[in-house]
Design a protein around this motif. Structure first.
Motif, short mmCIF file in Angstrom:
data_model
loop_
_atom_site.label_atom_id
_atom_site.label_comp_id
_atom_site.label_asym_id
_atom_site.label_seq_id
_atom_site.Cartn_x
_atom_site.Cartn_y
_atom_site.Cartn_z
N SER A 102 0.82 -1.22 0.00
CA SER A 102 0.00 0.00 0.00
C SER A 102 0.86 1.27 0.00
CB SER A 102 -0.94 0.02 1.21
OG SER A 102 -0.20 -0.05 2.42
N THR A 103 2.15 1.11 -0.31
CA THR A 103 3.07 2.23 -0.35
C THR A 103 3.15 2.79 -1.77
OG1 THR A 103 4.42 1.40 1.48
CG2 THR A 103 5.49 2.93 -0.04
N TYR A 104 3.12 4.10 -1.89
CA TYR A 104 3.22 4.77 -3.18
C TYR A 104 4.68 5.21 -3.40
CZ TYR A 104 -1.89 5.18 -2.93
OH TYR A 104 -3.23 4.92 -2.84
N GLY A 120 -1.24 1.82 -12.93
CA GLY A 120 -0.10 2.47 -13.59
C GLY A 120 1.05 1.50 -13.78
N TRP A 121 1.27 0.59 -12.81
CA TRP A 121 2.29 -0.44 -12.97
C TRP A 121 1.99 -1.32 -14.18
CZ3 TRP A 121 3.45 -3.03 -7.56
CH2 TRP A 121 4.00 -2.08 -6.70
N LEU A 122 0.73 -1.69 -14.32
CA LEU A 122 0.34 -2.54 -15.45
C LEU A 122 0.59 -1.83 -16.77
CD1 LEU A 122 -0.99 -5.09 -16.60
CD2 LEU A 122 -3.22 -4.01 -16.24
N ILE A 123 0.26 -0.55 -16.84
CA ILE A 123 0.48 0.22 -18.06
C ILE A 123 1.97 0.31 -18.38
CG2 ILE A 123 0.25 2.49 -19.14
CD1 ILE A 123 -2.33 0.88 -18.98
N LEU A 124 2.79 0.53 -17.35
CA LEU A 124 4.24 0.57 -17.56
C LEU A 124 4.76 -0.78 -18.04
CD1 LEU A 124 5.53 2.64 -14.48
CD2 LEU A 124 5.59 3.32 -16.88
N PHE A 136 16.88 -7.39 -3.67
CA PHE A 136 15.44 -7.54 -3.77
C PHE A 136 14.76 -7.55 -2.41
CE2 PHE A 136 17.09 -9.65 -7.65
CZ PHE A 136 16.52 -8.81 -8.59
N ASP A 137 13.43 -7.56 -2.45
CA ASP A 137 12.64 -7.54 -1.22
C ASP A 137 12.60 -8.89 -0.52
OD1 ASP A 137 11.99 -4.87 -1.59
OD2 ASP A 137 10.20 -5.31 -2.75
N HIS A 138 12.89 -9.96 -1.24
CA HIS A 138 12.79 -11.29 -0.66
C HIS A 138 13.69 -12.26 -1.42
CE1 HIS A 138 10.96 -15.07 0.75
NE2 HIS A 138 10.48 -14.37 1.76
N PRO A 139 14.25 -13.27 -0.74
CA PRO A 139 15.09 -14.25 -1.43
C PRO A 139 14.39 -14.98 -2.56
CG PRO A 139 15.40 -14.41 0.95
CD PRO A 139 14.25 -13.46 0.73
N SER A 169 2.44 -8.58 -7.58
CA SER A 169 2.18 -7.70 -6.44
C SER A 169 3.26 -6.65 -6.18
CB SER A 169 2.00 -8.54 -5.17
OG SER A 169 3.20 -9.24 -4.86
N LEU A 170 4.49 -6.86 -6.68
CA LEU A 170 5.59 -5.95 -6.42
C LEU A 170 6.05 -5.27 -7.71
CD1 LEU A 170 7.62 -8.02 -3.81
CD2 LEU A 170 6.14 -6.06 -3.38
N HIS A 171 6.59 -4.08 -7.58
CA HIS A 171 6.93 -3.24 -8.73
C HIS A 171 7.89 -3.93 -9.68
CE1 HIS A 171 9.43 -0.16 -10.78
NE2 HIS A 171 8.27 0.43 -10.95
N PHE A 172 9.01 -4.42 -9.14
CA PHE A 172 9.99 -5.08 -10.01
C PHE A 172 9.37 -6.29 -10.69
CE2 PHE A 172 12.86 -8.69 -10.47
CZ PHE A 172 13.73 -8.19 -11.44
#
Length: 447
Positions: A35-37, A101-105, A187-190, A421-424
């Protein structure tokens, strides 16, 4: 026009190289990462490239799309449209718009990959170079059992003694309990590091079996990367990534046998032996850690399995309540909080994790029609590759790569959520889809 093409080409290489870097400006911190922008550095670069490419297309006369292109774009446009409609059903419409917006990118990156003029082999090299830096960092993290933090590279601090850090808990030779930090990279997780390395290793294997006239120096570099990537994959202790690599490798072996290409088969034997020796050495040093992960024994392993099952049940409850329209793209966590209070009572926000299955996640957020379009994109690419392989399987190295990538990707999609679910992950998914589709337009990896 020539200079504009070159600018776009090299900016694209630079983007792919930088894609794993998580440098960002946090616009608005949420109670969870979901939920972070944020505005990522790669977002800005991607928008610049897309703007230049649009200008280039306006100046050029765009040829009419082929039937194949029209079909894939029909599926993609369907997913985008349904995702846009889901915004109106979202609990937090602003968050849904941001995730849209992530999907469009991501779709924009897919468009660049399949339509821009560039050297495909250079793009693969740029991807491997970017991942190489992450693997070196991951190996270093495991060896020293710690990681520095830097806001400029988007890297968080990780220590084995810290609660909430991804570790493997096991019993040492002296009978004492041990906590071993898993490799994160940047990364955020292994599991993200492991999944990315799985794709990189499959690309490397294809490079090794495709280039019969490659110089000895290139082979040395490729095998060096193969060893580094394999070691980092091992230290990620990601069971999903291990399974994904296994499935992808099996696909390559089967299709190489059907292709009746003796060169490919000999190279595969060498590759498997090289990786096998490395894994045997690492296993002999970390046997208790591997046994703990594979058998899912120990406090943390049981806890992880229990939570995954709990989130799976929660996702099914959410889907049954919103199976047609979903709860809105990016709003899965909010939906779980509303509908699943019986499963997690008054829990802190970080406990409301996305279900570890992208297909359920897409269904829960965009509804059944969104899921159909999402699955349709993957199935269409698989069918298209199988059709081409059946027509001529004597020299279809690109098809072999595509099918191994797609089957490994399906494993990752079934057992984790970061590719949606995550940007990368969102950008990486569309990058892989674009590279798979681009392969169909070129006979071999050499070109």
């Amino acid at each position: 026009m020539k200079y504009l093409n070159k600018i776009i080409e090299y900016l694209l290489y630079f983007l792919i190289f930088l894609l794993p870097v998580q440098t960002r400006w946090i616009i608005k911190a949420g109670d969870t990462e979901y939920s972070t922008y944020s505005l990522y550095g790669t977002d800005i670069l991607l928008l610049v490239i897309l703007s230049l490419f649009i200008i280039l297309k306006i100046l050029n006369n765009e040829p009419r799309a082929t039937n194949r292109e029209q079909r894939i774009w029909l599926l993609i446009k369907g997913l985008v449209l349904i995702s846009a409609v889901s915004i109106f059903f979202a609990f937090d419409k602003q968050l849904a718009l941001y995730k849209f917006g992530w999907l469009i990118l991501g779709v924009g990156l897919f468009w660049l990959i399949i339509k821009a003029n560039y050297s495909k082999i250079k793009l693969i090299y740029a991807l491997l170079a970017g991942i190489f830096l992450q693997t070196v960092l991951g190996i270093w993290q495991f060896l020293i059992q710690s990681s520095f933090n830097t806001k400029w590279l988007g890297i968080a601090s990780h220590n084995a003694i810290d609660l909430g850090t991804s570790v493997v808990e096991t019993i040492g030779a002296d009978g004492a309990g041990e906590r071993w930090l898993r490799a994160y990279g940047g990364f955020d997780h292994p599991n993200m590091l492991g999944g990315v390395i799985t794709m990189a290793i499959l690309f490397l294997i294809i490079l090794l079996i495709a280039k019969s006239k490659t110089s000895n120096f290139s082979f040395i570099i490729f095998y060096f990367l193969l060893l580094i990537f394999s070691a980092a994959l091992f230290f990620s202790f990601s069971r999903t990534a291990w399974l994904g690599l296994f499935v992808g490798l099996v696909v390559i072996i089967i299709l190489a046998i059907f292709s009746k290409n003796l060169w490919q088969q000999k190279q595969l034997v060498k590759i498997i032996l090289t990786m096998g020796v490395l894994f045997f050495i690492l296993f002999s040093q970390c046997q208790n850690l591997i046994i703990t992960r594979v058998k899912a024994e120990g406090r943390l392993e049981v806890k992880s399995t229990t939570e995954r099952l709990m989130w799976l049940k929660g996702s099914w409850w959410l889907i049954k309540q919103n199976w047609l329209a979903g709860v809105g793209i990016g709003n899965y966590g909010l939906g779980i909080r509303k509908y699943e209070s019986k499963i997690i009572n008054n829990a802190p926000a970080w406990r409301y994790q996305p279900v570890h299955n992208v297909f359920f996640l897409v269904w829960g957020e965009t509804g059944i029609i969104g899921l159909i379009f999402f699955i349709g994109i993957i199935i269409y690419l698989i069918i298209l590759n199988l059709k081409i392989f059946r027509q001529n399987h004597e020299n279809q190295i690109s098809v072999i790569l595509n099918l191994s990538i797609l089957l490994a990707l399906i494993i990752l999609l079934n057992f984790d959520h970061w590719l949606w679910s995550l940007h990368f992950g969102a950008l990486f998914f569309w990058l892989i889809m674009g590279m798979v589709y681009k392969q169909l337009l070129i006979e071999t990896v050499d070109k």
